[in-house]
Design an enzyme around this catalytic site. Structure first.
Site, PDB file in Angstrom:
ATOM      1  N   GLY A   1       0.866  -1.386  -0.247  1.00  0.00           N
ATOM      2  CA  GLY A   1      -0.160   0.034   0.069  1.00  0.00           C
ATOM      3  C   GLY A   1       0.778   1.340   0.004  1.00  0.00           C
TER       4      GLY A   1
ATOM      5  N   GLU B   1       3.674  -6.640   2.147  1.00  0.00           N
ATOM      6  CA  GLU B   1       3.725  -7.078   0.914  1.00  0.00           C
ATOM      7  C   GLU B   1       3.597  -5.710  -0.265  1.00  0.00           C
ATOM      8  OE1 GLU B   1      -0.238  -8.880   0.944  1.00  0.00           O
ATOM      9  OE2 GLU B   1       0.690 -10.650   1.542  1.00  0.00           O
TER      10      GLU B   1
ATOM     11  N   ARG C   1       3.598  -1.712  -5.461  1.00  0.00           N
ATOM     12  CA  ARG C   1       3.867  -0.278  -6.282  1.00  0.00           C
ATOM     13  C   ARG C   1       5.124   0.314  -5.872  1.00  0.00           C
ATOM     14  NH1 ARG C   1      -0.683   2.786  -7.718  1.00  0.00           N
ATOM     15  NH2 ARG C   1      -1.807   1.790  -6.348  1.00  0.00           N
TER      16      ARG C   1
ATOM     17  N   TYR D   1      -8.939   5.164 -12.326  1.00  0.00           N
ATOM     18  CA  TYR D   1      -9.162   5.974 -11.016  1.00  0.00           C
ATOM     19  C   TYR D   1      -8.833   7.339 -11.095  1.00  0.00           C
ATOM     20  CZ  TYR D   1      -7.333   1.014 -10.480  1.00  0.00           C
ATOM     21  OH  TYR D   1      -6.999  -0.280 -10.337  1.00  0.00           O
TER      22      TYR D   1
ATOM     23  N   CYS E   1     -10.700   3.954 -29.749  1.00  0.00           N
ATOM     24  CA  CYS E   1     -11.820   4.590 -30.077  1.00  0.00           C
ATOM     25  C   CYS E   1     -12.838   4.891 -29.028  1.00  0.00           C
ATOM     26  CB  CYS E   1     -12.772   3.283 -31.039  1.00  0.00           C
ATOM     27  SG  CYS E   1     -12.233   3.703 -32.719  1.00  0.00           S
TER      28      CYS E   1
END
Ligand code: PLP
Ligand code: LYS
EC number: 4.1.1.20
Length: 478
Positions: A271, A314, A317, A362, A389
């Site tokens: 996180g 864990e 990112r 997001y 498109c």
């Protein structure tokens, strides 16, 4: 760029200008710099060398490895060697990522059969692999438990029954299980990536189901309770959220201890956020996060009169994100009227929402800079769009680029290493970009870019008709 209209909001805002690597090194792979001739250099390689390969992810593997090591060192330092770090493979996964994580001493956190298989085939140590998922399939569970992975993180009471059944069917009697707890801490960026508030699909509530799950696993003759797990969300900068979740979990640890159930390990999930643009703050260093976690966990444990369990995390990112940049080639540039007398400059690149869905999904903000040259031209506010498109196919809503940008220029978008390639799609049958590793000035393809044939090969009718006309399936093999 031409036109008689004034560009929309001509004021160039500093927060919309892409920071140069020297000004905000945290946005870029370490060591990225702009050469005297204006060319951007990543991993020792001038990005102009990759002009023929765009759109492509450019991955500085040494940067990835250093970030992984930094987490391992920080956690072990703060927790006296008793902590463990699992790389969250969902952020970006390939065999090379597994090797780098493994070499840095990290385990691998997986969330599907594909991720699990990739980790195992790439040689991850099974005991250091975990499996998540709110709806794990029987086949996934079987593969995980027969491979002897170190932790299955159960996400529902139902799943405990399924796990027991699968363990028996596979003749196993000591399957290591963690219980995923919904701590109620709401943290993180977008609603879709916050995961520990009550009304969403993940985990077992602290208000009852989590304790029930722990009791059931503890009582099982084929499962072994190894700990509690909490993941509060993603793209979080405030350490307090992790500390609060940990403190709530420790309360459950204390309650369970009174019933004679020992919890040896707390996994606090991933996180930690990263900066995507110059407007984002610099994230805290892993050392700072680890030290703050230790201090707060120690205080909470002491308050409840319990020993501090082992701690694991864990991160995804914060390891993969800044290690990759996206390299596009600029195509069409046009000014579109937006309001009376005003225009917006649309800069089209050779990729789009199929290689970066985060802005559409997001509302994520990115930035970009010219990679093949420097320009002294005045800046102009632009919108960078893909070639799908779809009018929502926007990679960067607002970024200031030199007014002399032109077709054929290279554009570098930093911080795309997490949830970029991993979330890529074939929308409009575009081919997913490859990943080119750069290190010591050398480029190496680690994930090949897809060809149209790769995409079409999945269509059995097309394969069959190609077989008929060519008499050989190779015709479709790209
Ligand atoms: C259970 C779990 N662990 C770890 C992660 C990795 O999170 P991040 O990439 O934000 O570090 C996630 C994704 O949010 C997750 O769901
Ligand atoms: N995919 C999300 C984060 C992952 C959430 C996983 N639990 C993102 O791109 O930010």
């Amino acid at each position: 760029m031409s036109g008689t209209h004034a560009p929309i909001d001509t004021a160039v805002r500093a927060d919309l200008v892409c920071p140069e690597p020297a000004a905000r090194p945290d946005l870029w792979p370490a060591g990225t710099y702009r050469r005297e001739d204006g060319v951007l250099v990543v991993g020792g390689l001038a990005l102009t060398e990759l002009a023929e390969s765009t759109p492509t992810f450019v991955w500085d593997t040494a940067d990835f490895a250093a970030r992984a090591r930094r987490w391992a060192e920080a956690m072990n330092e703060a927790f006296d060697g008793r902590a463990h770090v699992h790389y969250a493979a969902k952020a970006f996964l390939c065999a090379r990522a597994v090797h780098l994580a493994n070499d840095a001493g990290l385990g691998i956190d997986t969330a599907s059969a594909g991720e699990l298989e990739c980790a195992l085939r790439a040689g991850a140590t099974p005991e250091l692999v975990g499996l998540h998922g709110n709806n794990k399939l029987d086949a996934e569970i079987d593969r995980a438990i027969t491979a002897g992975i170190g932790r299955i993180i159960v996400d529902s009471l139902d799943e405990i029954d399924v796990l027991e059944e699968r363990a028996r069917a596979c003749g196993l009697s000591d399957v290591p299980v963690m219980v995923r707890v919904t701590s109620g801490v709401h943290a993180g960026g977008h609603e879709f990536i916050a995961t520990a508030h009550e009304d969403q699909k993940f985990g077992l509530s602290l208000s009852g189901a989590a304790a029930q799950a722990a009791r059931r696993v503890e009582a099982s003759d084929v499962l072994r309770l190894i700990g509690l797990h909490s993941h509060i969300g993603s793209q979080i900068f405030a350490i307090e959220g992790f500390a609060e979740a940990a403190s709530r979990l420790l309360e459950l640890v204390a309650d369970l201890a009174e019933e004679g159930i020992t919890i040896d390990e707390l996994d606090l999930g991933g996180g930690l956020g990263i900066a995507y643009t110059g407007a984002d703050p610099c994230p805290p260093h892993p050392r700072e996060v680890a030290a703050a976690l230790r201090a707060s966990l120690e205080e909470s444990a002491a308050m409840r009169g319990i020993a501090l369990p082992r701690v694991s995390i864990e991160p995804g990112r914060s390891i993969a994100g800044p290690s990759q940049i996206m390299l596009y080639t600029i195509g069409t540039i046009k000014d579109q009227p937006v309001d009376e007398g005003q225009v917006r400059t649309y800069v089209s690149i050779d990729g789009g929402m199929s290689d970066n869905i985060r802005p559409a999904l997001y509302g994520a903000a990115y930035t970009a800079t010219l990679a093949n040259r420097a320009s002294a031209a005045p800046l102009r506010r632009c919108r960078v769009v893909g070639r799908h498109c779809e009018s929502g196919d926007i990679v960067i809503h607002d970024v200031c680029l030199p007014a002399d940008i032109r077709r054929g220029d290279l554009l570098a978008v930093p911080a795309v290493g997490a949830y970029g390639h991993a979330m890529a799609s074939n929308y409009n049958m575009l081919t997913r970009p490859g990943v080119i590793a750069v290190a010591d000035g050398e480029a190496e393809t680690v994930i090949a870019r897809e060809t149209v044939d790769d995409v079409l090969r999945r269509d059995r009718d097309l394969v069959a008709s190609a077989d008929k006309t060519a008499g050989t399936p190779e015709r479709m093999s790209g």
